[in-house]
Every structure is written in structure tokens, then in C-alpha cells.
Scaffold this motif. Structure first.
Motif, PDB file in Angstrom:
ATOM      1  N   ARG A 173       0.851  -1.190   0.000  1.00  0.00           N
ATOM      2  CA  ARG A 173       0.000   0.000   0.000  1.00  0.00           C
ATOM      3  C   ARG A 173       0.889   1.243   0.000  1.00  0.00           C
ATOM      4  O   ARG A 173       1.962   1.251   0.614  1.00  0.00           O
ATOM      5  CB  ARG A 173      -0.920   0.002   1.218  1.00  0.00           C
ATOM      6  N   PHE A 174       0.439   2.258  -0.697  1.00  0.00           N
ATOM      7  CA  PHE A 174       1.230   3.491  -0.830  1.00  0.00           C
ATOM      8  C   PHE A 174       0.508   4.615  -0.115  1.00  0.00           C
ATOM      9  O   PHE A 174      -0.715   4.605   0.018  1.00  0.00           O
ATOM     10  CB  PHE A 174       1.428   3.822  -2.313  1.00  0.00           C
ATOM     11  N   SER A 175       1.305   5.589   0.323  1.00  0.00           N
ATOM     12  CA  SER A 175       0.676   6.656   1.078  1.00  0.00           C
ATOM     13  C   SER A 175       0.013   7.700   0.168  1.00  0.00           C
ATOM     14  O   SER A 175      -0.654   8.605   0.650  1.00  0.00           O
ATOM     15  CB  SER A 175       1.683   7.328   2.008  1.00  0.00           C
ATOM     16  N   ARG A 176       0.211   7.546  -1.168  1.00  0.00           N
ATOM     17  CA  ARG A 176      -0.586   8.384  -2.070  1.00  0.00           C
ATOM     18  C   ARG A 176      -0.802   7.628  -3.382  1.00  0.00           C
ATOM     19  O   ARG A 176      -0.087   6.649  -3.651  1.00  0.00           O
ATOM     20  CB  ARG A 176       0.081   9.739  -2.273  1.00  0.00           C
ATOM     21  N   PRO A 177      -1.759   8.065  -4.182  1.00  0.00           N
ATOM     22  CA  PRO A 177      -2.070   7.298  -5.404  1.00  0.00           C
ATOM     23  C   PRO A 177      -0.969   7.457  -6.481  1.00  0.00           C
ATOM     24  O   PRO A 177      -0.328   8.510  -6.551  1.00  0.00           O
ATOM     25  CB  PRO A 177      -3.379   7.927  -5.897  1.00  0.00           C
ATOM     26  N   TYR A 178      -0.782   6.370  -7.234  1.00  0.00           N
ATOM     27  CA  TYR A 178       0.154   6.384  -8.376  1.00  0.00           C
ATOM     28  C   TYR A 178      -0.557   5.821  -9.589  1.00  0.00           C
ATOM     29  O   TYR A 178      -1.584   5.129  -9.458  1.00  0.00           O
ATOM     30  CB  TYR A 178       1.394   5.534  -8.071  1.00  0.00           C
ATOM     31  N   ARG A 179       0.044   6.061 -10.732  1.00  0.00           N
ATOM     32  CA  ARG A 179      -0.578   5.534 -11.952  1.00  0.00           C
ATOM     33  C   ARG A 179      -0.577   4.012 -11.889  1.00  0.00           C
ATOM     34  O   ARG A 179       0.447   3.374 -11.643  1.00  0.00           O
ATOM     35  CB  ARG A 179       0.187   6.034 -13.178  1.00  0.00           C
ATOM     36  N   ALA A 180      -1.727   3.474 -12.158  1.00  0.00           N
ATOM     37  CA  ALA A 180      -1.909   2.021 -12.008  1.00  0.00           C
ATOM     38  C   ALA A 180      -0.977   1.266 -12.956  1.00  0.00           C
ATOM     39  O   ALA A 180      -0.361   0.257 -12.582  1.00  0.00           O
ATOM     40  CB  ALA A 180      -3.359   1.654 -12.288  1.00  0.00           C
ATOM     41  N   GLU A 181      -0.862   1.775 -14.129  1.00  0.00           N
ATOM     42  CA  GLU A 181      -0.053   1.090 -15.160  1.00  0.00           C
ATOM     43  C   GLU A 181       1.401   0.995 -14.698  1.00  0.00           C
ATOM     44  O   GLU A 181       2.058  -0.028 -14.846  1.00  0.00           O
ATOM     45  CB  GLU A 181      -0.221   1.871 -16.469  1.00  0.00           C
ATOM     46  N   ARG A 182       1.891   2.063 -14.024  1.00  0.00           N
ATOM     47  CA  ARG A 182       3.277   2.087 -13.549  1.00  0.00           C
ATOM     48  C   ARG A 182       3.481   1.102 -12.396  1.00  0.00           C
ATOM     49  O   ARG A 182       4.469   0.364 -12.345  1.00  0.00           O
ATOM     50  CB  ARG A 182       3.613   3.506 -13.066  1.00  0.00           C
ATOM     51  N   LEU A 183       2.478   1.088 -11.520  1.00  0.00           N
ATOM     52  CA  LEU A 183       2.583   0.178 -10.360  1.00  0.00           C
ATOM     53  C   LEU A 183       2.630  -1.273 -10.835  1.00  0.00           C
ATOM     54  O   LEU A 183       3.441  -2.072 -10.353  1.00  0.00           O
ATOM     55  CB  LEU A 183       1.386   0.378  -9.418  1.00  0.00           C
ATOM     56  N   THR A 184       1.789  -1.604 -11.805  1.00  0.00           N
ATOM     57  CA  THR A 184       1.764  -2.999 -12.286  1.00  0.00           C
ATOM     58  C   THR A 184       3.037  -3.322 -13.048  1.00  0.00           C
ATOM     59  O   THR A 184       3.612  -4.407 -12.896  1.00  0.00           O
ATOM     60  CB  THR A 184       0.568  -3.240 -13.249  1.00  0.00           C
ATOM     61  N   ARG A 185       3.489  -2.388 -13.826  1.00  0.00           N
ATOM     62  CA  ARG A 185       4.690  -2.639 -14.635  1.00  0.00           C
ATOM     63  C   ARG A 185       5.888  -2.930 -13.736  1.00  0.00           C
ATOM     64  O   ARG A 185       6.640  -3.870 -13.982  1.00  0.00           O
ATOM     65  CB  ARG A 185       4.963  -1.423 -15.513  1.00  0.00           C
ATOM     66  N   GLU A 186       6.034  -2.152 -12.687  1.00  0.00           N
ATOM     67  CA  GLU A 186       7.175  -2.369 -11.778  1.00  0.00           C
ATOM     68  C   GLU A 186       7.097  -3.760 -11.152  1.00  0.00           C
ATOM     69  O   GLU A 186       8.105  -4.447 -11.029  1.00  0.00           O
ATOM     70  CB  GLU A 186       7.195  -1.302 -10.661  1.00  0.00           C
ATOM     71  N   GLY A 187       5.886  -4.135 -10.784  1.00  0.00           N
ATOM     72  CA  GLY A 187       5.725  -5.443 -10.138  1.00  0.00           C
ATOM     73  C   GLY A 187       6.015  -6.573 -11.123  1.00  0.00           C
ATOM     74  O   GLY A 187       6.746  -7.517 -10.812  1.00  0.00           O
ATOM     75  N   LEU A 188       5.439  -6.455 -12.324  1.00  0.00           N
ATOM     76  CA  LEU A 188       5.580  -7.541 -13.306  1.00  0.00           C
ATOM     77  C   LEU A 188       7.004  -7.649 -13.842  1.00  0.00           C
ATOM     78  O   LEU A 188       7.344  -8.632 -14.500  1.00  0.00           O
ATOM     79  CB  LEU A 188       4.583  -7.322 -14.453  1.00  0.00           C
ATOM     80  N   GLY A 189       7.823  -6.655 -13.543  1.00  0.00           N
ATOM     81  CA  GLY A 189       9.215  -6.708 -13.961  1.00  0.00           C
ATOM     82  C   GLY A 189       9.999  -7.804 -13.252  1.00  0.00           C
ATOM     83  O   GLY A 189      11.087  -8.178 -13.672  1.00  0.00           O
TER      84      GLY A 189
END
Lengths: 802, 254
Positions: free
Chosen positions: A482-498
Motif C-alpha cells: 500500500r502506498f501513502s498516495r495514489p500512483y498511476r496504475a499502469e506504472r505500479l503494475t509494470r514495476e511489479g511484473l518486472g
């Protein structure tokens, strides 16, 4: 002072039968100690905990916000006439490096002025106060090896990773006690305290994200606190602050009070059960003593003793038993109370005064020690002393106990036809078991109750575990960040799927809202989770209606915990939700079963992001990993990865961590109950030992006769041991049968107490089998001494036994 | 010689009083027991009168009813029919509690197996009846018990537990206990049955002394024909009836 011969007889009987006296005294002492322990611990908790708690000036409620706020907002709240005091804090979760190189999370609280903490005050413990820039205080009960502080001491430095991903070193200058926190041991997270100057060092704004306040009036009125909470929330939202939820504990109670009260109630019940059982034990043992003394009673009557004189003699004996027991039970109970309160104090992080003898508890213990045995003794004493002289002196019969006339006896006799190969000694054991039916019933009551409790507790544990597994199975992900503020969903998923370890990633919306009821009143804050409509990370159990679908707009699914306060809602209800201070309309399309005991609303991520002006953004990423991934290591790696890329990580949790925290949460009361079940088992074992000793004494003639006709030591030993084991087996059988329905009821109660909802139920078969093994072993141990003394009986002794 | 220790007592209890010319007066006693095989008549048609100072032996085979008869006299058992009047008290009408007190004051009982309480010393065993019946002052009780032990030549064993003395000594202590409250009647159920002949003779001599020197009335069940022939009166019981009632010596004047 010279005693009358009758009282000398009473005292000598006690002294000459040391083991029997010890058995009765221990039987009473066990129950009285349990009561002393529980009541003593309760009094410690009831005095020490409230005293400490009120001393910190506890908040009426805490408001958790998504966005930050400043001193002006705090002052605005302070200025509300309904509010007496308010203060802001900033909390962030940061990883810190443990001495073995791993990263663990720590919750940091930043306070603007340590010398002016007005609400939820911290108490300095060891070291320096207040912490200067670059210094940190650690919560005292978090400063332990299992929370990552192994080998770290005051004066050492600790490396943390600031929200911007940069490593910073803070010096630990002391410890503090924060009674308002959920115990670190249970939260499985360390707490640290820093100044606002240190916040600068971590490149964090000097702003708050938690507001604590105390209501001005009616401080103990829960409804009033709620009304003021709504006002505070409105005020904050009016200032553009996004409120996640408001936490208000029952007024005047520490966060874990209901949990302690639950444990305490369970312990009191167990304490009184132990006492009741020791009552049975006393009845049995006194009946035995009187049986042994029948002839002496006859003689005393023959030389002029009247029934009432003998009654007083034996009551006197019981009083001595009680007094001896209380001498043991008072210090043991106080010691146990100190220990129990200490354990609770350790788990729940409050100070206890330790070993202390509480006069009120002592009075209760003395009364119980005297009254319970006297009450238990009435029947056996009246019955025993009614023996006539003729009955007493004409008693040359074989061992007592009617056998052979009742249907149960005929059934037992008939067993030889259905149990192939049962030999005569085993038949004797079986039949002996049912000779003294009253005594058997009392012994079985004690042991069966222990069986019921043990099996039920293990069933409760298995059920809670099952419920937990189901709850965790509800969410099919491995790591949640969980993040303390919102981020672009596409970026969050991309970092994870890396990462190769990540097989799937989803971004969920997250927020809080309140229902605006048709009458204008507002509900408590409800967590809103917004998974993608086609999410593969949640497997809801639908109770009614349907789950959210991709084309849904303002559709919501509520869980059944929402219905606890909003019971007018059904599938199809139209609902107004106040989210971030804005009202919006929604339609309930389904009701899902709760995963955790808290109200939650689920809605389509896409629509939620539109409704909250966060299109394409999210505040939580959920990751599913490949089966071979080591989650504890990977969660640390991926959290670091996000931080290094500038994401403000608030919390990372793996499913395993959630499971271990919740399991620990269940296990504490379970462990207490198991400890009490062990006490009950010991009382049951003592009861069985008493019964078997009595049986052996009563049957000395029979045993002598068996010896005369060739029974070996082993044969006699085996006959007695087997009888004990048969009783143990019967108690298990009865206990199991009773536990079947009872454990279901108790599980429901435990669920309501610990989870505030109905848990799933499973009957613990391994627990039941395990208890069979334990009870048989217990029976063998309890029967061994009587069996051994029986095997040592000689024919000569028996012939001269008068 | 122990007359100074005697206390005069009223034999009646709770005001019940029946005139009788005898110390013990059994009138038409019948005792039946219910057994699985049907009623069993242990005593029938028993009429027995005993005067003060008599030494009566009750003999008969096992199961003849000797002990049942003795139990009627001690109030340990009650007749199915008839009256048992001892010292003008119809003891068959007394409640169990009153019977215990009455018996404690009026009758000393000596058992075959001595029946001393194992956890009390010899002297404490002797003090126990005085304690129960509240006889003598607490200060006197110990002195009296020691005197009685001296009488039965047991003062050396006064502070020993029963298990530490021989069978004969236990029986002598039991006799001393029977005399504790200075009862006029001693009832002994096979008192020598568990003793060797020498010790049995000693015990018997003690009984003789009690009858002929202390004016006690003794009823003694015995299997020993020699001893039975040395008493003043011999009752032979058979099948629950008194078969013969032989006067062997004159009773001592009361």
C-alpha cells in the motif's frame, strides 16, 4: 492447650494418612489457587491497567487521513466547542535494517513537541528524552529480538529507508512506553518515535496524517464521541483533508480492553470449573475416608459417640483440609496472579505490580477453601456417620459395590461374548469399574469435563484457523503493497511484473466512506476496496446477489459486517456514500461474506477512480508470485524496489504475515484456555488417583484372595491399571460426545468474542485423538501408585486387616 | 479397690422408665432378618433376666444367635418383637443418638478384635468414651484412664499406638476402655477368641475380678467351654433359642 481425644483422632488421622491428606489438600488447593490466580490477575488488571491508561490522557478517537494537514487544521478542530483537546501526528512506515542484514518494517511516529504531548502521552522509559534530530526512541515492548532488535541496544544506530528510498541512519537514544498502541508483539511491528526535525531529515513534510482528539463533554458516552467524530471529520474534509477512517475505542478503555476482558472471563469460568471439579474430588475422597472409617465410626458409636459428634469430627477434618489447602493456595494463587497478569502485561504492554497478596482475593480464597469442601462433604459425612454399630462391626464382607443386578452390569458381563480373547483379569477390571457407580460418576464427571474442555478448545482453535484460512483464501494474492498516495496504475503494475517471481499484478483503489442514511445521519467509516471487475485476486463468497462486473458503474457489494449497523440494506438498495466529503449514489448489487471482521464495500476500480477523481491511478498493488518464491525475502526486495523508484510505500504485507499475526491473536486466548484445560486434566487425574486408591483399599480382601489363588504382582497391577484406563477411556468417550455440540456453541461464542462474527466450525479430530492418548497416559499415571500398592498386598496382611 | 472412681448414674434416658426387678430384662424377644431366601429368624421366644453382679456366659455354635442376642442387650440391634429393658430403660425404643449416649454411660463393650482406634494412643482410646459422653471433668479423664490402665497392668503402654502392643495388651486396653465411664454392665463378644490361652486366661481373670470385686455385671459370648464353665451362669443358644440356662455359681449380692 489439651485437645480432646476425638480431635486428637482427627489430627492423627490426617497425619497418619499423609498421602491421602495430601491428595485432598491438593484437590482443594488446585481449585482455590485457580480462583486466586484469576481473581488476583483480574484485580491487578482492573487496577493497574486503567490507572496507567488514564494517565496517558487517552484520545476519544483517532482520525486517519489519506492526505496530510497542518497546525491550522489541528487548531480548527481544537476550536470546536465539542472538542476539549486535539493534536496531530505523522505516521510513516519505514523499513529498517536488522543486524542480520534483513529489512523489517517499523511504524514511525513523528511528534512536533515531545515536551507537550497532550493526548495519548508517551512515557519515557530508558535513555534520553526527547529525541533530537537524527535520534529515535523505540517503543519498549518492540525493542525485542523477535521484532528485529536482536543485538541492538540504546546508543546504537539503526539504518532506515526513508519514504524517498534513501537510507538514513538514526541513533537509538532511548525507549518509550506507548500504551495507546496495539501491542507490538501482536502487531508484529516495531514502533519508533521521532521529532519533526528528524522528519525533515527523512525529506518528509512537517505535516500530520493522524488527528487525535478528546471530546469536551460526556467523555464516556460512546454515542456522543461518535457525533463529535463526525463533526471533526466534516471539519477536516471541509479543509480538503481526505479521511480514511475514524478509530474510536469504547470510551475509557485501552485498545485491547475487550480482548483482555474476553480472556479474563474465560479464565474465571475455567477457575470456577476447576473449583467445581475439586468439589467432586472432595466428595469422592471424603466418601472414601468415611468408607475406610466405617468400623471406627461403629466403635466410636459403641463407646458412646453420637452421630452429631462424629459429624462435627469429620467436618473438623474437612476444615483442616481447607485450611491446609488455603495455606498453599494463597501464595500460589498470588504468584500465579502475578505471573498471569505479567503475561497479559507483556502481551498487552502495560505495567503490573507483580507478586502481591490482595486481601479481598485472600478472603474469597479462605471462604471458598472452607465452604466448598464443607458443602462437598455434607453428603458423604452424613451418610458415613449414619452407619450403625451393627453394620460397622459386622462388616466382614468382600469389597463393596453392587454389581450384577443392573442392566449396565449385565451389559458389561455380556461384553465377554463380543470382545474376543478377553481374559478373566480384564473382565474383573471392566466389572470393577462399574461396582461403585456413584464414585464412578463423580470421577467421570471430573475427567469428562476436562475432556470436553480440551476437545472443545482444540475444536475452537481448528475452527478459528479454518476461518482464518478461508478469510485469507478470500484474497488470492501473496504480497500487498500500500502506498501513502495514489500512483498511476499502469506504472505500479509494470514495476511489479518486472520481477520473474511475480506472475500477476493488480492495482486496487482504496479509500474510506460513510453511508449517509435517509434520515441524514451518517454511519461509521467503512473501508472501500476497489479491485478491477475481472480481478483474479479475490474470490468472494456471495451470500446474496452478485459480484461486481466489468460494466458496472455505481454498483457496490457490501460484506455482512456492514449489515451489523446498516441492517436495512438489501440487494437493490440505493445508498448514498460520503467519500472525501462528497456524496455520491450507489446501488447494492450483492452481499458477500466478510473476510475479516470489519465492514467493507467493494466496487469496480474503474468507476471508483472516476468517482474519486483518480482515473487510472491506485493506491495499492497486489502481487501473485510463483509457487517457489520465498515470500518473506521477496516482499523485502520488492518493497525496496518500489521505494528506490520513488514510490512512497506505506505498508507491505504478505499473506503469511497476516496469517501469523492473526494466528497469534487467536492463539493467546487458546493458550490460556489450554493451560486451564491442563489444570482440569490434573484435577481429573487427581480424582482418578483418589478413586483408584479407594477402590484398592476397599478391595484389599479380594486382592488378598486373588493373591491366595495365584495372582502374580503383574496380574494385580494390570487389573488396577486397566480399570483406571477404562475410566479414562469412558471419560474421553463422554467428553467427545458432549464436545460435539458444545464445541460448536463455544466456537460461535469465541468467534463473536474474537472476530465479532460467526466463524466456520470444524470438530478437531486430531485434538480428540490426541486427548485420548493424553487421558490414557493420565489414567496410567494416576492408577500406577494405587496399582503398585495393590500388587504389594500379601495374603497375610489381608487376613490381619481389621 | 477402684470404687472411689465410680460415679452414680441414672440409668434411664430421656425420662423413659419401665419397672423391672432385673438389671437386664429381655421379654419375649424375636429377631427376624430379611434375606433373599426369605425371612430368617435369628432369635425367637427369648426371655432372659439378669441380676446385678451376675457373670453370664453365652455359648453356642456359629450362627446360633449368640451375637444377635448380645446385640439386643447392647442396643446395637433391635428386636423385631418384644422388649429389651436394661436398668429400667426400654432401650429398644431409644433413637440411635440417645442409644449411643445411653450405651456409653451404662455399658462397656469388649470386641473380639479389640477395635482400638488405630490413630489414638492406648490412653487416648480410653479417654474417648469419657469425651463423647462428657463424663468426668477434662482434668480427671487422663488420671482415670491411667488408673484403669494400671488396673489392667497396661500403664507402661499408655502412650503407645495400638499397633505397637500385642493382641493381649490391646484386649486389656479394650477392657479398660469398656470401663472408662464406669458402666455397671460389661458386654464382651468373644473377648478371648483372638488370644492365646495364657492371655485369654489373664483376660478372663480380669473379668472375674470386675464381677467379684467391682460388682460389675458381665455378659460374655465365648466358644471356650472351659471359660464358660468358670462363670456364674451359662446360657446355651441354639437356633435362636435359649437351649439351657445353667446356674453355676450364686450371683454376688448387689
Amino acid at each position: 492447650m489439651k485437645f480432646k481425644p476425638r480431635w486428637i483422632k482427627v489430627l492423627r488421622d490426617l497425619m497418619f494418612n499423609k498421602s491421602r491428606t495430601a491428595l485432598v489438600v491438593i484437590s482443594i488447593a488446585v481449585g482455590v489457587t485457580a480462583i486466586g490466580m484469576v481473581m488476583g490477575a483480574q484485580s491487578v488488571i482492573n487496577e493497574d491497567l486503567p490507572r496507567d491508561f488514564f494517565a496517558i490522557n487517552p484520545a476519544s478517537a483517532i482520525v486517519f487521513t489519506l492526505t496530510t494537514f497542518d497546525d491550522d487544521a489541528v487548531q480548527a478542530i481544537r476550536d470546536l466547542p465539542e472538542v476539549e483537546e486535539a493534536q496531530g501526528r505523522r505516521t510513516i512506515v519505514v523499513p529498517f535494517r536488522t543486524p542480520n542484514g534483513n529489512w523489517r518494517n517499523m511504524q514511525l511516529y513523528a511528534l512536533p513537541d515531545f515536551e507537550d504531548i497532550r493526548i495519548n502521552q508517551l512515557k519515557p522509559q530508558e535513555g534520553a528524552w526527547p529525541p533530537e534530530e537524527g535520534e529515535i526512541l523505540i517503543e519498549r515492548s518492540a525493542f525485542v529480538p523477535n521484532l528485529g532488535f536482536d543485538g541492538i541496544d540504546i546508543g546504537d544506530s539503526v539504518t532506515i529507508k526513508a519514504p524517498n528510498g534513501k537510507e538514513k541512519t538514526l541513533r537509538i537514544v532511548g525507549t518509550a512506553h506507548d500504551l495507546n498502541q496495539f501491542p507490538p508483539q501482536l502487531a508484529q511491528s516495531a514502533f519508533g518515535y521521532i521529532s519533526f526535525d528528524t522528519l525533515d531529515l527523512l525529506a518528509e513534510p512537517r505535516e500530520f496524517n493522524q488527528l487525535e482528539f478528546i471530546v469536551a463533554e460526556n467523555k464516556l458516552d460512546e454515542d456522543h464521541v461518535k457525533v463529535v467524530s463526525d463533526l471533526v471529520q466534516d471539519e477536516l474534509e471541509a479543509r480538503g483533508v481526505s479521511v480514511v477512517f475514524v478509530l474510536a475505542f469504547p470510551p475509557g478503555e485501552p485498545p485491547f480492553q475487550s480482548f483482555i476482558a474476553g480472556i479474563s472471563t474465560l479464565l474465571v469460568v475455567m477457575g470456577f470449573l476447576s473449583l467445581g471439579l475439586s468439589g467432586f474430588l472432595i466428595i469422592n475422597t471424603l466418601a472414601a475416608i468415611l468408607t475406610q472409617q466405617v468400623r471406627q465410626i461403629g466403635i466410636m458409636k459403641a463407646v458412646g459417640g453420637r452421630t452429631h459428634q462424629l459429624v462435627w469430627m469429620y467436618f473438623g477434618m474437612v476444615v483442616v483440609f481447607g485450611l491446609l489447602a488455603v495455606i498453599i493456595a494463597i501464595p500460589l494463587g498470588a504468584l500465579g496472579a502475578g505471573g498471569l497478569a505479567g503475561i497479559l502485561g507483556f502481551f498487552f504492554n502495560f505495567d503490573v505490580r507483580g507478586f502481591a497478596i490482595n486481601p479481598q482475593v485472600v478472603v474469597v480464597q479462605v471462604l471458598i477453601s472452607l465452604l466448598v469442601p464443607l458443602l462437598a462433604a455434607i453428603y458423604p459425612i452424613i451418610r458415613g456417620t449414619r452407619t450403625t454399630v451393627r453394620e460397622a462391626i459386622s462388616d466382614h464382607s468382600m469389597g463393596k459395590g453392587q454389581f450384577g443386578t443392573r442392566p449396565i452390569d449385565l451389559f458389561i458381563v455380556g461384553l465377554r461374548r463380543v470382545i474376543p480373547g478377553i481374559k478373566r483379569p480384564e473382565q474383573i477390571s471392566l466389572r470393577n469399574t462399574f461396582r461403585r457407580k456413584g464414585r464412578l460418576i463423580l470421577t467421570l464427571m471430573t475427567l469428562s469435563l476436562a475432556s470436553v474442555i480440551f476437545i472443545s478448545i482444540l475444536s475452537i482453535r481448528a475452527s478459528l484457523q479454518q476461518t482464518l484460512d478461508e478469510a485469507l483464501g478470500y484474497f488470492d494474492f501473496d504480497v500487498q503493497i500500500r502506498f501513502s498516495r495514489p500512483y498511476r496504475a499502469e506504472r505500479l503494475t509494470r514495476e511489479g511484473l518486472g520481477f520473474d517471481e511475480v506472475s500477476e499484478a493488480e492495482v486496487w483503489g482504496f479509500g474510506g466512506g460513510r453511508r449517509v442514511r435517509p434520515d441524514g445521519s451518517e454511519s461509521d467509516n467503512i473501508i472501500i476496496q476497489a479491485p478491477p471487475a475481472d480481478s483474479v485476486m479475490i474470490e468472494p463468497v456471495m451470500l446474496e446477489g452478485r459480484w461486481i462486473e466489468p460494466n458496472d458503474t455505481n454498483a457496490i457489494v457490501i460484506n455482512n459486517d456492514v449489515l451489523r449497523n446498516e441492517d436495512d440494506l438489501t440487494v437493490g438498495s440505493r445508498v448514498t456514500l460520503s467519500i472525501n466529503g462528497r456524496d455520491s449514489d450507489w446501488v447494492v448489487v450483492g452481499i458477500a461474506r466478510s473476510s475479516f471482521p470489519q465492514p467493507a464495500i467493494y466496487t469496480n476500480a474503474e468507476y471508483f477512480s472516476r468517482a474519486t477523481n483518480l482515473v487510472g491511478r491506485g493506491q495499492a498493488v497486489l502481487l501473485k508470485t510463483t509457487p517457489e518464491t520465498d515470500l518473506s525475502q521477496f516482499s523485502s526486495i520488492i518493497e525496496t524496489h518500489y521505494r528506490d523508484r520513488g514510490f512512497r510505500v506505506e505498508e507491505t504485507q504478505t499473506v503469511d504475515q497476516a496469517r501469523s499475526i492473526l494466528t497469534l491473536f487467536f492463539n493467546i486466548p487458546i493458550l490460556f484456555m489450554l493451560a486451564m484445560a491442563v489444570v482440569l486434566g490434573i484435577v481429573g487425574g487427581l480424582g482418578l488417583m483418589g478413586t483408584m486408591s479407594i477402590n484398592v483399599i476397599e478391595r484389599l480382601r479380594e486382592i488378598g484372595v486373588m493373591r491366595a489363588i495365584g495372582a502374580s504382582n503383574w496380574s494385580v497391577l494390570w487389573i488396577v491399571l486397566l480399570e483406571g484406563m477404562v475410566i479414562g477411556f469412558l471419560s474421553w468417550l463422554i467428553g467427545g460426545v458432549v464436545a460435539l455440540p458444545l464445541s460448536r456453541v463455544l466456537t460461535e461464542q469465541a468467534g463473536q468474542l474474537l472476530l465479532q462474527s460467526s466463524p466456520s466450525y470444524i470438530f478437531s479430530v486430531p485434538g480428540t485423538i490426541g486427548w485420548l492418548v493424553i487421558v490414557i497416559l493420565l489414567a496410567v499415571v494416576a492408577s500406577f501408585l494405587p496399582a503398585r500398592s495393590a500388587s504389594k498386598v500379601t495374603v497375610r496382611e489381608v487376613l490381619s486387616y481389621e | 479397690m477402684f470404687r472411689w472412681m465410680s460415679r452414680s448414674k441414672n440409668g434411664s434416658a430421656n425420662g423413659l422408665h419401665v419397672e423391672s426387678d432385673y438389671l437386664i430384662d429381655l421379654r419375649n424377644i424375636e429377631k427376624a432378618y430379611e434375606t433373599e431366601a426369605g425371612p430368617f429368624l435369628a432369635l425367637q421366644g427369648i426371655d432372659l433376666q439378669v441380676k446385678p453382679g451376675e457373670f453370664v456366659a453365652v455359648v453356642g455354635k456359629s450362627g446360633s444367635g449368640k451375637s444377635t442376642l448380645i446385640n439386643m442387650i447392647t442396643g446395637i440391634d433391635r428386636p423385631t418383637e418384644g422388649e429389651v429393658i436394661v436398668r429400667n430403660t426400654p432401650i429398644h425404643t431409644l433413637s440411635e443418638g440417645n442409644m449411643a449416649v445411653w450405651r456409653g454411660k451404662n455399658m462397656g463393650i469388649v470386641f473380639q478384635f479389640f477395635q482400638l482406634l488405630p490413630t489414638l494412643t492406648v490412653v487416648e482410646n480410653i479417654m474417648l468414651p469419657m469425651d463423647f459422653c462428657n463424663m468426668y471433668t477434662p482434668g480427671e479423664r487422663y488420671d482415670r484412664a491411667i488408673e484403669l490402665l494400671q488396673m489392667v497392668e497396661m500403664e507402661e503402654q499408655a502412650h503407645k499406638l495400638p499397633s505397637a502392643v500385642s493382641g493381649g495388651q490391646q484386649q486389656r486396653a479394650a477392657i479398660a476402655r469398656a470401663l472408662a465411664n464406669d458402666p455397671p454392665i460389661i458386654v464382651a463378644d468373644e473377648p478371648t477368641g483372638n488370644l492365646d490361652s495364657y492371655t485369654a486366661d489373664n483376660v478372663f481373670a480380669m473379668f472375674e475380678k470386675l464381677v467379684y470385686e467391682e460388682d460389675k455385671t458381665i455378659l460374655m459370648v465365648t466358644h471356650d467351654t472351659d471359660l464358660a464353665n468358670r462363670v456364674g451362669r451359662k446360657l446355651t443358644i441354639s437356633d435362636g433359642e435359649i437351649l439351657t440356662d445353667e446356674q453355676l455359681r450364686e450371683a454376688q449380692p448387689a
